[in-house]
Write an enzyme that holds these catalytic residues in place. Structure first.
Site, short mmCIF file in Angstrom:
data_model
loop_
_atom_site.label_atom_id
_atom_site.label_comp_id
_atom_site.label_asym_id
_atom_site.label_seq_id
_atom_site.Cartn_x
_atom_site.Cartn_y
_atom_site.Cartn_z
N HIS A 202 98.20 60.73 7.73
CA HIS A 202 98.08 59.41 7.11
C HIS A 202 99.42 58.67 7.01
CE1 HIS A 202 93.96 60.27 6.03
NE2 HIS A 202 93.85 59.14 5.36
N ASP B 134 96.92 55.83 11.68
CA ASP B 134 96.56 57.17 12.15
C ASP B 134 95.14 57.22 12.69
OD1 ASP B 134 98.79 59.03 10.39
OD2 ASP B 134 98.24 57.09 9.59
N SER C 280 83.63 53.48 11.07
CA SER C 280 83.35 53.59 12.50
C SER C 280 84.46 52.85 13.24
CB SER C 280 82.02 52.94 12.85
OG SER C 280 80.95 53.51 12.14
N GLU C 281 85.61 53.48 13.34
CA GLU C 281 86.75 52.77 13.94
C GLU C 281 86.44 52.30 15.36
OE1 GLU C 281 87.13 55.50 12.10
OE2 GLU C 281 88.39 54.82 10.44
N GLU D 295 86.78 48.62 7.00
CA GLU D 295 86.31 49.44 5.88
C GLU D 295 86.84 48.87 4.56
OE1 GLU D 295 87.98 53.08 7.35
OE2 GLU D 295 86.80 52.88 9.17
N ILE E 202 93.93 55.17 14.79
CA ILE E 202 93.91 54.60 16.14
C ILE E 202 93.24 55.58 17.11
CG2 ILE E 202 95.47 54.17 18.10
CD1 ILE E 202 97.29 52.67 16.11
#
Lengths: 79, 819
Positions: free
Chosen positions: B596, B554, B528-529, B498, B556
């Protein structure tokens, strides 16, 4: 009247920034809000706008130098 | 946020309606005579034979699960059997339209797709290529077994190789295709274009998308196919993958690399997601293909196809393949077929009626197709019976061999207890990259690089004053320099995440790279992790190298499966045949509170199959990132946001301008001492250093400080040696203490150095509650005062003074309170 262009506060922890590129030269006409300078911190680059309409009378800090927050970078002469 | 694309209010605010590209349903209408004239009778008979092979193979597995025997051969098969009986038309039809270079990625129910793709590849490859493929696999061990226990000539031998290699894998035998490390749900064999099958529903979507990106960028031929079921349309990562594959930038920004990704999302829609009914119950799409309209203006070229007819499926796949090769991807096929068998062998079909199953019996693809071949006179009753007999004989022979330990030896873990462990990592590093990649501008032209060139390489002045981050190389600059070297000298490496491009990542690590690198090497991804990590894995499995970023550690959780089950596992599940050179950068935040600012390094370190790095100095960051980018093993690379601006304070020679690597796994002594060892992870290094100065000055205690630098692997020797000298160990990290990696280190060191310890080691981490916001952070992360308190109370009680930190709590009491 001479209006100074100051190095703005660029983030909570930033104390100084680099003058990466002057987009205007001494003697050029500038308009309030026009982008005239690129400065770079450790994290990002940003364009600085002219604080007033007039002529870029003097560049105080040359390209490539570092300047602390609040330093006068240039003088803009109005009228 | 590319400046080339303007968001124009004059357009955006206009009144209009959206229309969607139409989605055909069961459009196939080619007369059979035309298919017959084009394909020939022998090819049509082969379609039936391939379906029969799959049906018999899966019936054999079903028979083992239900009765413990097949064709008189007893065997106790302990693994799963997710059968696709009734869906053979979809598998064989698709394979009919695919070339060996087309790569399929499957699901837990993919025996049929695997066999169909293998048979199709065998039919297309010449015998010399087949011989080379078979002889090259496992140094010929599998071929040797097949030759001596099954035999066969030419393509018949290759088919035995295919079926035996698969069955031996399902039986978890040493000469299965994946050395027994994959099993039923994961079997694959890349030389035939059959890439990993995946036991996580829909997980192949992102992986096939990344593989398609690699195919596109490397100029390789062929497409990729993401096989999954209708139920996978309920999975977020599938939507993320379809969206990633449809990014407009492939057409708007990618210049000479313009064009969509060659990936086909192939849904084997059997109407049931285990027992949940997708039409009418668990989904709202009514017809699965409708979801294409949600993704892009082309509706992903979606179609619903009749999976009971392999010719209809072949027709659709051939048309989509042509579109994909023409740069118009991605595409979507909703292939409706009916699973006659249960979801698994324990499925009692409680969710459907006997009447419904009877309705579908006449639509069994095998029954339909053989009736057609008989009616058209392509087969006679006698030749059909002979064909069926031949298939049964082939499967019986393969089965008899696969249950025979001489032909399919067990994986002998008892003889070599770390056998599986040895498959986890290659520990291989590539040479220093030196292949110039095409650039849009030379590095010297970048303001970032010119700025760095003016900076001091060491962060302290001659008088010992710390230089500002504008005047000396920072940790951020160190990372940048290694990334720059690899990106400029290794065209197979791509970087994304991102805000990675113009912004340079949210924390500016890549700032300046967008001046140098074209869009196809460095691009902004959607938020879109899951897709970021899954595509990185697919890109790597297909032969590339990926550097991807999660803005905060965070996040993950958003990519949990992709990190824990995909990135971590394909090296070992392929018995080391595949490698996964992915570097996942995760920053660990600060000041932004509970969602975060968490140090989740222990989560990642807990999962077997990942290397985990967490540097704290510019020198280490530069050298370790170079090692990570050179590693053929997957690496999770943590960076503390609080440290991006730190300058080098430990190495007087500074951070070398040149490229260098720091070995992964070696902790580093940052301060020499004799009374106490403090082992730190990440930014705790700096609190420990400050505490050590005070301990020395105020208490006469000499602390040795070791920076872990890497969590996995971890070479204990230096720490053990230090503890031998000091007899005392404090571990400091910013992770919540419970289950943290510091706890693991503490436990192991207690064992390894028990005789040298004068006191029990102590872990000082963050408490087991949420990270508070910026105002309260100093009450949470271990501070200098907390370290001083622990050292003077736990290790040197005679030096105890009034408590300076906030930690007045009783750990036993907190544990009772779930804290």
């Amino acid at each position: 009247m001479d209006i100074p262009l100051l190095m703005p506060q660029l983030g909570n922890e930033t104390t100084e920034a680099e003058l990466t590129e002057w987009l205007k030269s001494e003697g050029d006409a500038v308009t309030e809000g026009e982008q005239i300078l690129v400065v770079t911190t450790t994290k990002l680059s940003m364009e600085i706008e002219a604080p007033a309409t007039g002529v870029l009378k003097q560049i105080v800090v040359p390209e490539g130098d570092l300047a602390e927050i609040g330093t006068t970078l240039a003088i803009i002469a109005t009228e | 946020m590319p400046k080339e694309i303007t968001v124009d209010p004059a357009i955006v605010r206009q009144k209009s309606t959206l229309s969607f590209a139409e989605i055909p349903v069961n459009a196939y209408a080619t007369p059979f005579a035309e298919e017959r004239a084009r394909r020939g009778d022998a090819a049509l008979t082969e379609i039936l034979r391939h379906m029969l092979v799959i049906r018999e193979f899966e019936s054999m597995l079903g028979s083992f699960k239900a009765t413990g025997a097949y064709a008189g051969i007893p065997f106790n098969y302990k693994g799963p059997a997710h059968l696709s009986i009734g869906q053979e038309g979809a598998a064989v039809g698709a394979a009919l339209a695919l070339e060996p270079d087309d790569h399929i990625f499957g699901s837990h129910r993919s025996h049929g797709e695997f066999i169909a793709k293998g048979l199709s590849a065998i039919a297309r490859l010449d015998e010399a290529s087949l011989q080379a493929i078979m002889g090259g696999h496992q140094d010929g061990a599998l071929l040797q077994s097949v030759t001596s226990h099954l035999g066969g000539e030419g393509k018949a031998l290759a088919e035995n190789f295919l079926l035996f290699g698969l069955l031996a894998e399902i039986f978890m035998r040493a000469n299965g295709f994946n050395g027994g490390m994959g099993g039923s749900m994961h079997a694959f064999f890349p030389p035939f274009g059959a890439y990993p099958n995946n036991a996580i529903v829909g997980a192949s979507g992102g992986i096939a998308t990344g593989a398609a990106l690699r195919k596109k960028l490397s100029g390789a031929t062929g497409i990729t196919v993401a096989n999954s079921g209708d139920g996978s349309t309920g999975c977020g990562p599938v939507w993320e993958a379809m969206n990633f594959a449809s990014m407009a930038q492939f057409d708007t920004l990618w210049g000479d690399k313009q064009g969509g990704l060659p990936v086909l999302f192939f849904f084997n829609n059997n109407f049931y997601a285990m027992g949940g009914q997708t039409i009418g119950e668990t989904m709202g799409w009514d017809r699965l293909s409708r979801i294409g309209a949600a993704i892009n203006p082309a509706s992903m070229h979606a179609e619903t196809v009749d999976g009971s007819n392999p010719l209809a499926v072949a027709d659709a796949v051939a048309r989509k393949r042509a579109l994909l090769l023409d740069g118009k991807g991605p595409a979507l096929l909703d292939v409706e077929c009916y699973r006659i068998s249960g979801h698994s062998t324990t499925d009692a079909s409680a969710y459907r009626t006997r009447e419904e199953m009877q309705l579908w019996e006449p639509h069994d693809p095998i029954a339909l197709f053989q009736a057609k071949l008989l009616a058209e006179g392509i087969l006679t009753d006698a030749s059909l019976a002979a064909l069926r007999e031949q298939v049964v004989a082939q499967i019986t022979a393969v089965t008899a061999a696969a249950v025979n330990p001489e032909a399919a030896p067990i994986v002998d873990v008892r003889a070599d207890p770390t056998l599986i462990g040895k498959l986890m990592f290659s520990h291989n590093e590539i040479p220093v990259p030196a292949t110039p990649a095409p650039l849009i501008a030379q590095p010297e032209t970048s303001a970032r690089i010119r700025q760095n060139a003016k900076k001091a390489r060491f962060g302290l002045s001659e008088t010992g004053e710390k230089l500002s981050a504008m005047r000396a190389i920072t940790l951020r600059d160190g990372l940048f320099e290694s990334v720059l070297h690899h990106m400029v000298n290794d065209p197979s490496l791509i970087a994304y995440g991102e805000e990675c491009r113009e912004w340079g990542g949210a924390f500016g690590v890549y700032r300046g790279l967008s001046d140098i690198l074209p869009h196809d090497r460095l691009f902004n991804s959607p938020i879109s992790e899951a897709a970021i990590v899954a595509t990185a894995v697919g890109y790597a499995l297909e032969g590339g190298r990926s550097l991807v970023e999660l803005m905060y550690g965070d996040f993950i959780g958003r990519a949990g499966d992709e990190i824990f089950n995909q990135m971590a596992k394909w090296q070992s599940m392929s018995a080391a045949a595949l490698k996964v050179p992915v570097v996942l950068r995760c920053s660990i935040g600060s000041k932004y509170g509970a969602q975060h600012s968490q140090d989740w390094s222990a989560l990642v370190a807990h999962i077997p199959g990942l290397k985990v790095i967490y540097p704290a100095t510019p020198y280490d960051a530069k050298g370790l990132l170079a090692s990570a980018l050179s590693s053929d093993d997957p690496v999770v690379f943590f960076e503390s946001q609080r440290l991006y601006d730190v300058v080098e304070q430990f190495r007087p020679e500074g951070v070398p301008t040149e490229y260098f690597r720091v070995p992964i796994g070696e902790p580093d002594i940052k301060r020499v001492g004799s009374d106490l060892t403090i082992l730190t992870i990440g930014p705790s290094l700096y609190s420990a250093i400050a505490a050590a100065e005070q301990l020395e000055t105020n208490h006469g205690i000499s602390a040795e400080i070791i920076d872990a630098r890497t969590l996995v692997p971890f070479h204990y020797e230096k720490v053990l040696e230090s503890v031998r000298k000091t007899g005392r160990l404090l571990l400091v990290s910013e992770a919540s203490e419970r289950g943290s990696f510091a706890m693991t280190l503490s436990s192991n060191i207690t064992r390894f150095a028990y005789g040298d310890l004068k006191a029990a080691p102590r872990v000082l981490g963050s408490p087991n509650w949420i990270v508070p916001g910026a105002e309260m952070e100093s009450t949470y992360f271990p501070q200098v005062e907390d370290i001083l308190d622990v050292v003077t109370s736990d290790f040197f009680p005679e030096k105890r003074v009034n408590r300076r930190g906030v930690r007045n709590w009783d750990d036993l009491e907190l544990a009772r309170l779930a804290l």
